[in-house]
Design a protein around this motif. Structure first.
Motif: not given
Length: 698
Positions: A131-147, A169-174, A184-187
């Motif tokens: 964020h400090d480097q100016g990113a306004t959008l972050m896209v995760t790859v191969d991670c993030g589903i439990t974050g 996936c856990k029950e509650n998604l980010p 995802r159960a609904d995918c």
């Protein structure tokens, strides 16, 4: 023996014949039939390598939202951050997506966590830095589903997040703008086994639109293939298409770093299959992440400078050699610790140490799971906290097991076969006890044994030719669900055996009938092998073409070797003779003479048996046991007479004997006083026959 049990397939001869009549080669037909592919139509469908993906990437849940937000960022020249993972799947995912975004003219930051300092997955410090480097959008790859918490933190900074992942996936998604994960159960996406890089590829194809799908797939399929193979995804459906096309495109890929790594690994200009990717290329890329330098591998794959690529490839290969040395040391330490575990602690191996390198424990966990036939949990300790890597065995669901112990953990993530977790050091003993109970419950209380699945035993050795070996490559690419064909040669003879590679490997010459075969047994010493020249053995192997100094020959790459469980013609005749004796069948005078063991032979057999059985009940393979016992008796007909001695001792009550299909179980019986062996009805029959004039038999 590396594996305690061999599961040898028995394809129906009629199915094999049907496939052969349709024009398929002999060994290929055998393997197909062993895997349930029994018609020409099914074989043609299975062997067909599609050049196009079957399903639209837009079928993935939230893909439309991900595309809309990223395209808006591209059009408005926002700074986008790609947040990846430090394994091969994560590195290739990061490079793939970042390469595409940069081609769209946007500023694109890259962040790959350092395995040791940062740990797995998203972190608030990393997000703040982006964020400090100016990113306004972050896209995760191969991670993030439990974050969940980390995504909430990004939202609080005003940074949007798009998650792409393939882990459970856990029950509650980010609370992200979009969460793209086939699990995802609904995918509704039909194929659930994409690697992280496969999901990243789908994102790029969706961003490019249908008109550019073919061109983008052609550019990125090689990176996607490397990540898919490395992450041991099921080799079917979309993955089979990705890997087939990626391997085909590998020689002319635009990524110069791939060429540099192939050259440094000695593979440039050679045919590359999933085997080379999985066992040569991937470990070198993976070594960077394991040794805390994942950015080095990403730099290699991203660079367009051949000289820089060559330099980075050398560094990567040196890191891999360092990783191998560290791995060997940890493995030796872990094996020593296992020797001190109780039987109740061996259903699931839970081991910890402050000395172990955090980045390498996952590889060692894989080795231990295979060696001890159970799930393994390796934990690196530092400042009262353990960071663990675990690997499954036999399809055991690690993710579900970790969920059952969630109250003992600070966090966990991954999938059924491989996962990571964080645990307070004080909870490790309780975790070990509970995990062992869980595994025993899941297995029904059965003691796990290491198993080797073999497609089929070769019934006609003459059919193993160089041409037949090359035809097996039609089954490529190999992977989970479509393993490399494994064959067995039963009742072969070891003509010669010698150490090679400074004693680290073995070279053997095997024969059966008039056929002779060269064999190589990697990472096994003579002592570990336990086989000597002249031994009768069963060999399990991959059949391959071996090129040396321009000459290509057939070679068996051994997976395991054991004393043969199939009798020779002579042994089979001896066993049949013993059955006739103990069953009251007719014996000739010549057969009676062959059965005439001396008192000294019986004594030698008893001494050898008693010495072994005083250590406890013996359960072993029948034929190797009789061969070993026969070597104690000396003289002629030692195999036959060893078998006779065991039956006599059992009949006289000296020991208990139970026969299985291929095994025998023996234990000593408590006996007081002397036992008259000559009172055994088997020996009385032999003595009576010998006393008759003419020796016409019984």
């Amino acid at each position: 023996m590396k594996f305690q049990k061999w599961n040898i397939g028995t394809p129906d001869e009629r199915d094999v014949a049907l496939l052969r009549s349709a024009g398929y080669p002999c060994l290929l037909s055998t393997v197909l039939a062993a895997r349930g592919i029994t018609s020409a139509e099914a074989a043609a469908e299975f062997l067909e390598r599609s050049r196009k993906l079957t399903h639209s990437p837009m079928l993935l849940k939230d893909m439309d939202k991900a595309v809309e937000r990223i395209q808006r960022a591209i059009s408005q020249k926002e700074t986008i951050a790609v947040f990846g993972d430090y394994d091969v799947d994560g590195i290739t995912s990061t490079v793939l997506l970042r390469d595409y975004l940069q081609s769209c003219g946007v500023k694109c930051l890259r962040y790959i966590p350092r395995r040791i300092e940062d740990g797995y997955g998203l972190s608030e410090d990393a997000i703040r830095g982006l964020h400090d480097q100016g990113a306004t959008l972050m896209v995760t790859v191969d991670c993030g589903i439990t974050g969940n918490e980390e995504v909430d933190f990004a939202n609080s900074l005003g940074m949007d997040v798009v998650i792409t992942d393939h882990h459970e996936c856990k029950e509650n998604l980010p609370a992200a703008v979009a969460v793209v994960d086939p699990h995802r159960a609904d995918c509704p996406y039909p194929f659930k086994h994409l690697a992280g890089v496969g999901v990243a590829l789908m994102l790029v194809l969706a961003l490019g639109g249908e008109s550019r799908e073919d061109a983008l797939f052609a550019r990125y399929c090689t990176l996607a293939a490397i990540g898919t193979i490395a992450d041991v995804m099921r080799m079917e459906g979309e993955n089979r298409t990705i890997v087939s096309c990626g391997l085909e495109a590998l020689p002319h890929t635009d990524f110069v770093g791939v060429h540099a790594l192939l050259k440094e690994a000695g593979l440039l200009g050679k045919p590359i299959t999933s085997i080379q990717i999985g066992f040569v290329l991937s470990p070198r890329i993976n070594a960077a992440g394991r040794m805390g330098a994942a950015d080095l591998a990403a730099d290699l794959l991203e660079t367009s400078d051949p000289a820089r690529a060559e330099e980075l490839a050398k560094e990567l290969c040196e890191l891999n050699r360092e990783r191998q040395a560290v791995e060997q040391a940890i493995c030796a330490d872990a094996v020593e610790k296992i020797g001190r575990l109780s039987n109740e602690e061996r259903s699931a191996l839970v081991l910890s140490s402050e000395r172990w390198h955090q980045g390498v424990v996952g590889i060692v966990a894989s080795r231990l799971s295979e060696k001890y036939a159970c799930p393994s949990f390796m934990i690196h300790l530092k400042d009262g906290t353990g960071k663990g890597s675990c690997r499954s065995y036999g399809g055991f669901n690690l993710f579900a097991a970790l969920e059952s112990c969630a109250d003992l953990l600070d966090g966990f993530g991954g999938h059924e076969l491989a996962a990571g977790f964080t645990i307070p050091e004080g909870n490790i003993d309780a975790f070990r006890q509970r995990m062992n109970r869980y595994v025993r419950s899941a297995s029904g209380g059965e003691v796990p044994v290491s198993c080797l699945d073999i497609d089929a035993a070769i019934t006609c050795p003459a059919e193993m030719t160089l041409s037949e070996a090359e035809h097996l490559s039609y089954l490529e690419p190999y992977g989970a669900g479509n393993p490399r064909p494994t064959l067995a040669l039963l009742g072969a003879t070891v003509d010669s055996i010698q150490p090679v590679g400074q004693g680290r490997h073995l070279k053997l010459r095997l024969s059966k009938g008039t056929c002779r075969f060269d064999a190589i047994f990697f990472s096994v010493t003579e002592e570990e092998c336990g086989i000597c020249a002249g031994s009768r053995v069963d060999a399990a192997f991959y059949l391959q073409a071996n090129t040396f100094r321009g000459n290509t020959t057939l070679q068996l790459q051994l997976i395991d070797i054991r004393p043969s469980l199939t009798p020779s013609r002579h042994e089979a005749a001896d066993l049949e003779l013993l059955d006739r004796l103990t069953g009251g069948g007719r014996l000739t005078a010549q057969e009676t003479a062959r059965l005439g063991a001396s008192r000294e032979q019986f004594a030698a057999f008893w001494v050898a048996l008693e010495r072994r059985l005083r250590q406890g009940k013996l359960e072993t393979e029948r034929l190797p046991f009789l061969r070993r016992l026969a070597s104690q008796g000396g003289g002629t007909e030692s195999f036959l007479r060893a078998g006779l001695a065991v039956r006599v001792f059992a009949e006289r009550g000296l020991l208990s004997l139970a026969d299985g299909d291929e095994t025998v179980t023996l234990s000593l019986n408590p006996i007081q006083g002397k036992v008259d062996l000559n009172a055994c009805p088997y020996l009385m029959r032999l003595h009576g026959c010998a006393a008759r004039n003419g020796g016409d038999g019984l």
